[in-house]
Design a protein around this motif. Structure first.
Motif, PDB file in Angstrom:
ATOM      1  N   ALA A   1      -7.220  -3.165   4.805  1.00 12.61           N
ATOM      2  CA  ALA A   1      -7.488  -2.277   3.667  1.00 12.61           C
ATOM      3  C   ALA A   1      -7.620  -0.852   4.189  1.00 12.61           C
ATOM      4  CB  ALA A   1      -8.770  -2.705   2.967  1.00 12.61           C
ATOM      5  N   LEU A   2      -7.024   0.081   3.453  1.00 12.37           N
ATOM      6  CA  LEU A   2      -7.000   1.485   3.888  1.00 12.37           C
ATOM      7  C   LEU A   2      -8.229   2.243   3.378  1.00 12.37           C
ATOM      8  CD1 LEU A   2      -4.933   3.632   5.219  1.00 12.37           C
ATOM      9  CD2 LEU A   2      -4.642   4.392   2.875  1.00 12.37           C
ATOM     10  N   THR A   3      -8.689   3.193   4.192  1.00 12.17           N
ATOM     11  CA  THR A   3      -9.774   4.081   3.744  1.00 12.17           C
ATOM     12  C   THR A   3      -9.525   5.487   4.288  1.00 12.17           C
ATOM     13  OG1 THR A   3     -11.307   4.095   5.637  1.00 12.17           O
ATOM     14  CG2 THR A   3     -11.359   2.145   4.243  1.00 12.17           C
TER      15      THR A   3
ATOM     16  N   ILE B   1      -0.150   6.228  14.916  1.00 13.65           N
ATOM     17  CA  ILE B   1       0.330   7.600  15.142  1.00 13.65           C
ATOM     18  C   ILE B   1       1.379   7.921  14.069  1.00 13.65           C
ATOM     19  CG2 ILE B   1       1.292   9.145  16.935  1.00 13.65           C
ATOM     20  CD1 ILE B   1      -1.364   7.703  17.700  1.00 13.65           C
ATOM     21  N   PRO B   2       0.932   8.228  12.833  1.00 13.92           N
ATOM     22  CA  PRO B   2       1.914   8.408  11.761  1.00 13.92           C
ATOM     23  C   PRO B   2       2.716   9.704  11.868  1.00 13.92           C
ATOM     24  CG  PRO B   2      -0.291   8.001  10.892  1.00 13.92           C
ATOM     25  CD  PRO B   2      -0.446   8.340  12.333  1.00 13.92           C
ATOM     26  N   ASP B   3       4.006   9.566  11.592  1.00 13.07           N
ATOM     27  CA  ASP B   3       4.836  10.748  11.360  1.00 13.07           C
ATOM     28  C   ASP B   3       4.850  10.873   9.828  1.00 13.07           C
ATOM     29  OD1 ASP B   3       6.527  12.872  11.593  1.00 13.07           O
ATOM     30  OD2 ASP B   3       8.339  11.656  11.727  1.00 13.07           O
TER      31      ASP B   3
ATOM     32  N   ILE C   1     -10.081  -3.051   8.840  1.00 14.16           N
ATOM     33  CA  ILE C   1     -10.223  -1.783   8.107  1.00 14.16           C
ATOM     34  C   ILE C   1      -9.357  -0.740   8.812  1.00 14.16           C
ATOM     35  CG2 ILE C   1     -11.805   0.094   7.506  1.00 14.16           C
ATOM     36  CD1 ILE C   1     -13.958  -2.004   6.991  1.00 14.16           C
ATOM     37  N   HIS C   2      -8.579  -0.015   8.000  1.00 16.54           N
ATOM     38  CA  HIS C   2      -7.670   1.005   8.519  1.00 16.54           C
ATOM     39  C   HIS C   2      -8.209   2.357   8.045  1.00 16.54           C
ATOM     40  CE1 HIS C   2      -3.143   2.408   8.596  1.00 16.54           C
ATOM     41  NE2 HIS C   2      -3.832   2.894   9.605  1.00 16.54           N
ATOM     42  N   THR C   3      -8.880   3.056   8.954  1.00 16.22           N
ATOM     43  CA  THR C   3      -9.492   4.321   8.556  1.00 16.22           C
ATOM     44  C   THR C   3      -8.893   5.462   9.382  1.00 16.22           C
ATOM     45  OG1 THR C   3     -11.587   5.420   8.131  1.00 16.22           O
ATOM     46  CG2 THR C   3     -11.443   4.186  10.204  1.00 16.22           C
TER      47      THR C   3
ATOM     48  N   ARG D   1       0.840  -1.206   0.000  1.00 15.64           N
ATOM     49  CA  ARG D   1       0.000   0.000   0.000  1.00 15.64           C
ATOM     50  C   ARG D   1       0.877   1.259   0.000  1.00 15.64           C
ATOM     51  NH1 ARG D   1      -0.911   4.690   2.479  1.00 15.64           N
ATOM     52  NH2 ARG D   1      -0.670   3.741   4.530  1.00 15.64           N
ATOM     53  N   ASP D   2       1.484   1.601   1.129  1.00 14.83           N
ATOM     54  CA  ASP D   2       2.322   2.806   1.153  1.00 14.83           C
ATOM     55  C   ASP D   2       3.553   2.597   0.261  1.00 14.83           C
ATOM     56  OD1 ASP D   2       2.502   5.388   1.996  1.00 14.83           O
ATOM     57  OD2 ASP D   2       2.728   4.957   4.116  1.00 14.83           O
ATOM     58  N   GLY D   3       4.115   1.394   0.291  1.00 19.52           N
ATOM     59  CA  GLY D   3       5.308   1.093  -0.513  1.00 19.52           C
ATOM     60  C   GLY D   3       5.013   1.198  -1.984  1.00 19.52           C
TER      61      GLY D   3
ATOM     62  N   PHE E   1      -7.346   2.915  13.564  1.00 17.86           N
ATOM     63  CA  PHE E   1      -7.544   4.336  13.250  1.00 17.86           C
ATOM     64  C   PHE E   1      -6.192   5.010  13.081  1.00 17.86           C
ATOM     65  CE2 PHE E   1      -7.648   8.781  14.522  1.00 17.86           C
ATOM     66  CZ  PHE E   1      -8.657   9.274  13.706  1.00 17.86           C
ATOM     67  N   TYR E   2      -6.019   5.799  11.990  1.00 18.65           N
ATOM     68  CA  TYR E   2      -4.783   6.590  11.864  1.00 18.65           C
ATOM     69  C   TYR E   2      -5.091   8.069  12.006  1.00 18.65           C
ATOM     70  CZ  TYR E   2      -6.169   7.455   6.952  1.00 18.65           C
ATOM     71  OH  TYR E   2      -6.845   7.817   5.814  1.00 18.65           O
ATOM     72  N   ALA E   3      -4.216   8.734  12.756  1.00 13.34           N
ATOM     73  CA  ALA E   3      -4.328  10.190  12.920  1.00 13.34           C
ATOM     74  C   ALA E   3      -3.253  10.777  12.005  1.00 13.34           C
ATOM     75  CB  ALA E   3      -4.060  10.565  14.373  1.00 13.34           C
ATOM     76  N   GLU E   4      -3.639  11.054  10.759  1.00 10.84           N
ATOM     77  CA  GLU E   4      -2.630  11.467   9.781  1.00 10.84           C
ATOM     78  C   GLU E   4      -1.900  12.730  10.245  1.00 10.84           C
ATOM     79  OE1 GLU E   4      -4.112  11.938   5.806  1.00 10.84           O
ATOM     80  OE2 GLU E   4      -2.093  11.871   4.939  1.00 10.84           O
ATOM     81  N   ASP E   5      -0.591  12.744   9.985  1.00  7.25           N
ATOM     82  CA  ASP E   5       0.289  13.845  10.405  1.00  7.25           C
ATOM     83  C   ASP E   5       0.315  14.016  11.920  1.00  7.25           C
ATOM     84  OD1 ASP E   5       2.218  15.707   9.801  1.00  7.25           O
ATOM     85  OD2 ASP E   5       0.827  17.312   9.294  1.00  7.25           O
TER      86      ASP E   5
ATOM     87  N   THR F   1       3.248   2.527  15.335  1.00  9.08           N
ATOM     88  CA  THR F   1       4.095   3.570  14.738  1.00  9.08           C
ATOM     89  C   THR F   1       3.934   3.501  13.216  1.00  9.08           C
ATOM     90  OG1 THR F   1       6.009   2.145  14.417  1.00  9.08           O
ATOM     91  CG2 THR F   1       5.832   3.258  16.548  1.00  9.08           C
ATOM     92  N   HIS F   2       4.141   4.624  12.559  1.00  8.30           N
ATOM     93  CA  HIS F   2       4.109   4.663  11.080  1.00  8.30           C
ATOM     94  C   HIS F   2       4.997   5.849  10.714  1.00  8.30           C
ATOM     95  CE1 HIS F   2       1.931   4.256   7.099  1.00  8.30           C
ATOM     96  NE2 HIS F   2       2.571   5.405   6.980  1.00  8.30           N
ATOM     97  N   CYS F   3       6.264   5.578  10.454  1.00 11.02           N
ATOM     98  CA  CYS F   3       7.212   6.688  10.291  1.00 11.02           C
ATOM     99  C   CYS F   3       7.750   6.771   8.872  1.00 11.02           C
ATOM    100  CB  CYS F   3       8.371   6.523  11.271  1.00 11.02           C
ATOM    101  SG  CYS F   3       7.793   6.551  12.982  1.00 11.02           S
TER     102      CYS F   3
HETATM  103  O1  KIV Z   1       1.788   8.350   6.235  1.00 12.56           O
HETATM  104  C1  KIV Z   1       0.597   8.272   6.590  1.00 12.56           C
HETATM  105  O2  KIV Z   1       0.089   9.079   7.366  1.00 12.56           O
HETATM  106  C2  KIV Z   1      -0.199   7.188   6.039  1.00 12.56           C
HETATM  107  C3  KIV Z   1      -1.572   7.003   6.595  1.00 12.56           C
HETATM  108  C4  KIV Z   1      -2.572   6.959   5.486  1.00 12.56           C
HETATM  109  C5  KIV Z   1      -1.624   5.784   7.450  1.00 12.56           C
HETATM  110  O3  KIV Z   1       0.276   6.460   5.207  1.00 12.56           O
END
Ligand code: KIV
Ligand code: ZN
Length: 504
Positions: free
Chosen positions: A73-75, A169-171, A97-99, A14-16, A139-143, A202-204
């Motif tokens: 799956a991302l939303t 908690i994405p950076d 589900i990843h929203t 997905r991100d990759g 749940f992701y809190a973008e930024d 984590t999501h860095c």
């Molecule tokens: O980097 C990010 O914030 C993301 C989110 C959509 C999880 O990839």
């Protein structure tokens, strides 16, 4: 004391896959998903289903074949996204589900044109809606990296109350420092009332080269899921690399943390992703780069040969690489030369070795790296131990725009000349098909590298080919100003060993 588990959430698909030019088709994505399952990842983020029919279909197909890991799956925090994601996950044994939604000042005001209150509400509604389809909702809190900690804590508490099982908690912009990111995770652990009901993830991103350091700081401060990609691929400077985090957790035992990663599969998976995405791994990349276990200075080579641990903190075999490599260059000492010659089956007196070493230094001054073939010549041996029993005598190729490539080859095989003509999807493919039709051996080309030595159009093309036959890998090399000829010669070089050594 039992080690605590850190869950590996792989987002290579997905991100990759958001890297420009690295898109995979569904079959390739399934191949990567299978490799990730074998590698032992806990969660596979398989795509962003609303983004395209291809992504939707990939999540469906991956869900059908993967049994162990959770399929995610991302939303966005949008009803239709969530419905489409739920539909794409209908075959998943363990769906997630990843929203989520942006929580930083920039995202709230300048991306979503909203306000903090409305964002909390949208996050909560999204989690509740996702929860009506699947039990496992992240749940992701973008930024989050640039979000105010107090506000972030409010959002996280509200989404956990709404049913989120994992809070990410994405950076997103790769901005935070390890210490800051670690403190953010600790802050959430200490200030979110219901935090024990969810796993912190984590999501860095690696914009400042700190993705792995930030991820580790997050883990040390309480995160128990890490979002990572193979080879650290991803948007812009990439994501945290799976292999780095997995090997840190394996090597630094005092952390008392473990993952389910089967380290021996790391290198293989890295190669697969690099090949399918046509994205070379930087040579000095930690763990999986070509030079990660290569030693070139005389002092280091001597040290490694005395005891590997002098200069290596990881045994390359642990990650599926057969051995460390000692590169022979003008900076190598006698110890490295002697070691390599012994591996090739030569042994010399001290005086003889001194003479060869002098010749070696002369040659090394004019060549970047001395390879085994050079050493054999230096040591007075014939150029190749296995004398070639296959020779390309003639190659004629017809190709160009609007034509189907056709090649005719004449090969001498143990003294007899054989000819064949074949078509292919390009001139090299046609030529190799013709050779294959003569040799009649079941082989698979695992790697095919063409490299220009300098930059001119009259340059020599160096070809390196890796061919697999009955589970054994054979290597072929060649160089020519004609890259089609060089490619066929490299294939024949490898096939010569197949024919000679495979016995059938
Ligand atoms: O980097 C990010 O914030 C993301 C989110 C959509 C999880 O990839
Ligand atoms: Zn991301």
């Amino acid at each position: 004391m039992a080690k605590e588990q850190v869950f590996i959430f792989d987002t290579t698909l997905r991100d990759g896959e958001q890297v420009p030019g690295c898109q995979l088709n569904t079959i390739e994505k399934i191949e990567v998903a299978r490799a990730l399952e074998e590698l032992g990842v806990d969660i596979i983020e398989a795509g962003f289903p609303i983004s395209s029919p291809g992504d939707f279909n990939s999540v469906v197909e991956i869900s059908k074949v993967i049994t162990e890991p959770v399929i995610c799956a991302l939303t966005r925090a949008v009803k239709q996204d969530i419905e489409v994601a739920a539909e794409s996950l209908k075959f998943a044994k363990r769906p997630r589900i990843h929203t989520g939604i942006g929580t930083s000042y920039y995202h709230i005001y300048h991306k979503l044109n909203s306000n903090p209150e409305a964002i909390v509400e949208r996050g909560v509604e999204a989690v509740k809606y996702a929860k009506s389809f699947v039990e496992d909702v992240e749940f992701y809190a973008e930024d989050a990296g640039r979000s105010d900690n107090k506000y972030l804590a409010r959002v996280i508490e509200a989404v956990i109350d709404a049913g989120a099982t994992v809070v990410n908690i994405p950076d997103t912009t790769g901005y935070t420092l390890p210490d800051e990111y670690g403190k953010k995770i600790r802050y959430l652990k200490e200030h979110v009332r219901n935090i024990d009901r969810a796993i912190i993830s984590t999501h860095c991103h690696n914009d400042l080269g700190m993705a792995t350091a930030n991820t580790m700081s997050g883990v040390i401060n309480g995160a128990r899921q890490v979002e990572v990609t193979i080879n650290g691929i991803g948007e812009r400077a990439g994501n945290t690399s799976l292999e780095e985090v997995a090997m840190i957790l394996k090597s630094r035992k005092h952390l008392d943390l473990q993952t389910r990663i089967n380290a021996k599969k790391i290198y293989r998976t890295s190669r697969l992703v690099s090949t399918l995405m046509r994205m070379p791994v930087q040579p000095n990349k930690a763990i999986v780069g070509r030079n990660a276990f290569a030693h070139s200075s005389g002092i280091h080579q001597d040290g490694v040969l005395k005891r590997r641990e002098n200069y290596e903190i990881i045994n390359p075999r642990t990650v599926g690489i057969n051995e460390s490599s000692i590169l022979l260059t003008a900076r190598s000492g006698r110890a490295a030369l002697k070691h390599r010659l012994e591996k090739l089956g030569y042994s010399f007196t001290r005086e003889a070795l001194d003479r060869i070493y002098d010749k070696f230094l002369e040659l090394a001054d004019s060549k970047k790296e001395i390879v085994d073939e050079d050493l054999k010549v230096l040591a007075g041996s014939s150029a190749r131990d296995i004398k070639r029993n296959l020779h390309l005598h003639h190659l004629q190729v017809l190709c160009g725009k609007g034509t189907t490539p056709v090649a005719t080859v004449h090969i001498e095989w143990d003294g007899t000349t054989h000819s064949a003509t074949a078509e292919g999807n390009g001139p090299v493919d046609a030529s190799i098909n013709a050779v294959k039709s003569i040799l009649n051996k079941k082989v698979r080309i695992e790697e095919f590298l063409i490299q220009a030595i300098t930059r001119g159009s009259d340059d020599l093309g160096k070809v390196h080919m890796q061919v697999e036959h009955k589970g054994v890998v054979y290597y072929g090399f060649s160089a020519s100003t004609d890259i089609i000829t060089a490619s066929v010669e490299a294939f024949i070089d490898a096939m010569s060993q197949v024919v000679k050594l495979s016995g059938s």
